[in-house]
Design an enzyme around this catalytic site. Structure first.
Site, PDB file in Angstrom:
ATOM      1  N   LYS A  31     -10.357  -4.262  19.227  1.00 52.15           N
ATOM      2  CA  LYS A  31      -8.922  -4.454  19.484  1.00 52.15           C
ATOM      3  C   LYS A  31      -8.532  -4.003  20.889  1.00 52.15           C
ATOM      4  CE  LYS A  31      -7.933  -4.222  14.535  1.00 52.15           C
ATOM      5  NZ  LYS A  31      -6.907  -4.192  13.500  1.00 52.15           N
ATOM      6  N   LYS A  52     -13.131  -0.880  15.437  1.00 52.76           N
ATOM      7  CA  LYS A  52     -11.747  -1.349  15.665  1.00 52.76           C
ATOM      8  C   LYS A  52     -11.284  -1.016  17.083  1.00 52.76           C
ATOM      9  CE  LYS A  52     -10.555  -1.152  10.804  1.00 52.76           C
ATOM     10  NZ  LYS A  52     -10.002  -0.407   9.666  1.00 52.76           N
ATOM     11  N   ASP A  56      -3.595  -6.934   5.406  1.00 50.83           N
ATOM     12  CA  ASP A  56      -4.467  -7.909   6.074  1.00 50.83           C
ATOM     13  C   ASP A  56      -4.275  -9.314   5.504  1.00 50.83           C
ATOM     14  OD1 ASP A  56      -5.753  -6.209   7.905  1.00 50.83           O
ATOM     15  OD2 ASP A  56      -6.977  -5.372   6.298  1.00 50.83           O
ATOM     16  N   PHE A  75      -4.488   3.133  14.654  1.00 45.37           N
ATOM     17  CA  PHE A  75      -4.913   4.044  13.589  1.00 45.37           C
ATOM     18  C   PHE A  75      -5.946   3.279  12.766  1.00 45.37           C
ATOM     19  CE2 PHE A  75      -2.237   7.903  12.893  1.00 45.37           C
ATOM     20  CZ  PHE A  75      -1.470   7.815  14.047  1.00 45.37           C
ATOM     21  N   ASN A  96       0.870  -1.190   0.000  1.00 42.45           N
ATOM     22  CA  ASN A  96       0.000   0.000   0.000  1.00 42.45           C
ATOM     23  C   ASN A  96       0.905   1.239   0.000  1.00 42.45           C
ATOM     24  OD1 ASN A  96       0.536   0.896   2.847  1.00 42.45           O
ATOM     25  ND2 ASN A  96      -0.162  -1.186   3.209  1.00 42.45           N
ATOM     26  N   LYS A 110      11.262 -15.717  -9.946  1.00 41.41           N
ATOM     27  CA  LYS A 110      10.316 -14.799 -10.566  1.00 41.41           C
ATOM     28  C   LYS A 110       9.312 -15.588 -11.412  1.00 41.41           C
ATOM     29  CE  LYS A 110       9.997 -11.022 -13.809  1.00 41.41           C
ATOM     30  NZ  LYS A 110      10.621 -10.367 -14.955  1.00 41.41           N
TER      31      LYS A 110
END
Ligand code: PMT
Length: 403
Positions: A344, A340, A281, A326, A212, A291
């Site tokens: 959590k 969350k 995730d 976050f 990301n 490869k």
């Protein structure tokens, strides 16, 4: 928060005669960029390397060169400057300036000023390695340390004189970092803080991966701010293009599994854990050794779930430990963030709207809302990540276990 409002701080930069005097120019520019007022005192040797007019233009103030030249008040202005300075930086500090200060000698504007200062003074030695390692210079540096001066250690490397070894002036941003640390109150002193930052990479062959756009900026800003505020910081970071923050212990990882291992190994000793990292995730079920070759028109990658690091920390949370998460969301920030927070077992979650150019991934600024187990919500304005880091630490300092 910084104990001195940085935008109001008054700094004196002493420049002595070394080839690294040019870095003093960049230092003055960086200090000014933070809004602080800068005044410069140069030794006469320093003016052989950089003209006073350069420092005058950048600092926006006259440069002090001589105690008895210029205005009638020149002979006492060093006392005024010494009284009003919030901090002083001598960069570069030559063996001569260091020796004079260690012996209490005042024979020019800079050395006289330095004896009159009572605010924190950073000494940044810079000279040829043999000079730096000379026992007399080392003894003088040790004495300065004993007297309460802060020594910014020189770096090792190739020097202007062609030799190699310790003696190179650190980069201006590193000196600035030390200066900001000096001006910042130590309200997190004695606290151990583990901060995760950056993305994780989940490889499906040696050269390709799922990831990301996290740049690490938010997590690194938190690590630097916490370090400046006296915390003992451990930064666990995924791959980023950022230089590891100076004086912060940093562990580099690649995948979510590696991040989990590093975090679990150290979280037990942490008073506060802040998970800023954008942890994947899922990861590819299979990672090819070589490869992967182009094949059919369709390719299906099977993904399996990664460990949820923060959820596990929430299950293992020890009494008194603070867990901050976050939540990067593109929609329904409040609903997703509070879910969350609850699931959590967190003490605070920073809800981060992502997908904008000025907030979230890779931006220099961020816009967040803070959610607490009490149901309280605080929406913060868009601001620089460095500034936000201090605001987040202020909020963490106000959490029940910290007060
Ligand atoms: O790095 P920058 O470019 O500065 O960008 C900053 C940021 C956008 C990455 C940051 O501000 C942010 O929002 N980080 C959280 C990103 C994220 O993964 O959010 P999440 O909602 O998917 O995860 C919730 C929390 O669980 C996070 O604290 C995350 O670190 C943690 N988590 C998630 C998945 C997982 N497997 N393990 C975890 O511990």
């Amino acid at each position: 928060m910084p104990s001195v409002d940085l935008a109001q701080a008054s700094i004196v930069v002493g420049v002595s005669g070394g080839i690294a005097a040019y870095k003093g120019v960049e230092l003055v520019r960086s200090i000014r960029k933070l809004g602080m007022q800068v005044r410069v005192i140069m030794t006469s040797n320093a003016t052989r390397f950089v003209g006073p007019i350069t420092f005058e233009a950048l600092s926006g103030n006259p440069v002090c060169l001589n105690l008895f030249e210029g205005s009638d008040r020149a002979s006492i202005q060093h006392i005024e400057w010494a009284r009003s300075a919030d901090a002083v930086v001598v960069a570069p500090a030559t063996a001569n300036v260091i020796g004079k200060l260690a012996c209490g000698i005042a024979d020019d504007a800079l050395s006289t000023f330095l004896l009159a200062v009572s605010s924190p003074v950073l000494i940044c030695p810079s000279m040829n390695s043999q000079m730096y390692l000379n026992p007399a210079v080392q003894q003088n540096i040790e004495n300065l340390r004993r007297f309460g001066y802060r020594i910014v250690e020189p770096e090792s490397g190739e020097l202007a004189c062609g030799t190699s070894g310790p003696g190179r002036l650190p980069e201006p941003e590193d000196i600035l970092d030390e200066l900001v640390a000096v001006l910042t109150s130590k309200d997190f002193s004695g606290k151990r803080i583990l901060i995760s930052a950056g993305p994780t990479r989940e490889h499906f062959d040696p050269v390709r991966f799922i990831s990301n756009p996290s740049s690490g900026k938010m997590g690194y800003a938190l690590a630097v701010a916490a370090h400046h505020r006296g915390a003992d910081v451990l930064l666990v970071t995924g791959p980023t293009h950022l230089a590891p923050p100076r004086a912060v212990q940093t562990i580099g990882v690649n995948s979510a599994a590696q991040m989990a291992e590093a975090v679990f190994n150290h979280a037990g000793q942490a008073d506060i854990v802040i998970m800023t990292a954008a942890v994947s995730d899922y990861r590819p079920e299979v990672q090819a050794d070589q490869k992967m070759k182009k094949g059919p028109d369709d390719l299906t990658l099977r993904l399996v779930k990664n460990p949820d690091i923060l959820r596990t920390l929430g299950e293992r949370k020890s009494p008194g430990q603070l867990l901050i998460g976050f939540a990067a969301e593109t929609e329904q920030l409040r609903a997703h963030a509070t879910q969350k927070l609850r699931e959590k077992n967190l003490d605070m979650i920073v809800g981060n709207l992502v997908g904008r150019t000025d907030s979230g991934f890779a931006a220099d600024t961020n816009q967040v809302s803070l959610f607490y187990p009490t149901g309280n919500v605080e929406t913060m304005p868009l601001m620089e990540k460095q500034k936000l880091a201090h605001h987040l630490l202020d909020r963490i300092a106000g959490l029940p276990t910290m007060t």
